[in-house]
Design an enzyme around this catalytic site. Sequence first.
Site, PDB file in Angstrom:
ATOM      1  N   SER A  74       0.838  -1.195   0.000  1.00 49.18           N
ATOM      2  CA  SER A  74       0.000   0.000   0.000  1.00 49.18           C
ATOM      3  C   SER A  74       0.879   1.253   0.000  1.00 49.18           C
ATOM      4  O   SER A  74       1.659   1.441  -0.924  1.00 49.18           O
ATOM      5  CB  SER A  74      -0.972  -0.059   1.184  1.00 49.18           C
ATOM      6  OG  SER A  74      -1.991   0.894   1.060  1.00 49.18           O
ATOM      7  N   ASP A 115      -8.488  -7.246  -4.233  1.00 49.26           N
ATOM      8  CA  ASP A 115      -8.279  -6.056  -3.401  1.00 49.26           C
ATOM      9  C   ASP A 115      -9.538  -5.201  -3.425  1.00 49.26           C
ATOM     10  O   ASP A 115     -10.002  -4.796  -4.493  1.00 49.26           O
ATOM     11  CB  ASP A 115      -7.080  -5.258  -3.926  1.00 49.26           C
ATOM     12  CG  ASP A 115      -6.614  -4.183  -2.962  1.00 49.26           C
ATOM     13  OD1 ASP A 115      -7.464  -3.404  -2.486  1.00 49.26           O
ATOM     14  OD2 ASP A 115      -5.406  -4.110  -2.701  1.00 49.26           O
ATOM     15  N   HIS A 125      -7.463  -6.208   0.534  1.00 47.41           N
ATOM     16  CA  HIS A 125      -6.317  -5.332   0.769  1.00 47.41           C
ATOM     17  C   HIS A 125      -5.688  -5.566   2.135  1.00 47.41           C
ATOM     18  O   HIS A 125      -4.467  -5.761   2.243  1.00 47.41           O
ATOM     19  CB  HIS A 125      -6.755  -3.868   0.630  1.00 47.41           C
ATOM     20  CG  HIS A 125      -5.619  -2.898   0.604  1.00 47.41           C
ATOM     21  ND1 HIS A 125      -4.882  -2.658  -0.537  1.00 47.41           N
ATOM     22  CD2 HIS A 125      -5.088  -2.102   1.573  1.00 47.41           C
ATOM     23  CE1 HIS A 125      -3.956  -1.751  -0.275  1.00 47.41           C
ATOM     24  NE2 HIS A 125      -4.053  -1.405   1.001  1.00 47.41           N
TER      25      HIS A 125
END
Length: 267
Positions: free
Chosen positions: A104, A218, A250
């Site tokens: 991320s 995700d 995610h």
Amino acid sequence: MEDISEEQEFKYGEHSLQKIKVFKYSSTNASTYIYIHGGAWRDPSNTFDEMRPVLGIPNANLIGINYRLSPEIKHPEHLIDILRALRFVKQNFDVSQITLLGHSVGATMILQLLHYRQIIRDGLKHTHKDDLSSLDNLFAYVNDNVLLSQVIFLDGIYDVVELLKEYPDYASFVDDAFVSNKHFADSTQLSSANESLDLPFSLVSKDTKFLIYQSLEDDLLSMKQTHLLIDYLSSKNQGFTLHVGNWGKHEEIFGKYREIVFSGNVP
């Protein structure tokens, strides 16, 4: 540094979050994996402990980095912490064949590291901290001593401008990490207009491997950010390998496939 078989924490700064965690270490290990966690620059539930499930990677040193979070700090202070952590690792451990991986916004920071001098300089202008003299020694040390053998981008954010076009609600965490639209536009190479970002990449060589992973499941980031990174690297004639698959949501961070993905292999 003596061998480490049980995880230990080390401070690289005065703040409680300026720590690394070494999960295992031996100077005889052939490779080193250093992990930068995500969490939208602000989520305290994302930490270096996300590295713990990958202890099965053989013959490797495993290290995770924690860093200060927003809104207490703004960009580029997170990135400066990463540089300080990398310096600490190189000064205190005998490591080679370094793989730097980030999930991320951890992946965001790997992208930023490729032009860390310019990205940090531009970022500090927006926070009215223009004095870079205190960072000169840090920059010089990292430039001379840190060379990455492999970088792994994991479900990352690479263009904040485009991120907010796709997900306007994400402005809440972006506003915590940046002071203005121009501030976040200048934060990565994909949206910045700074011509100095055309300079060659830092911390890598022609032999450094670039790996990009994206889970098709995700739920917070579509493939758009990954496509933007692909386009950028292609424009720089930088080779890369892309892997996509159904590897979880995610915040699952590749779930049961984490060790395989973090090691740079394909589930």
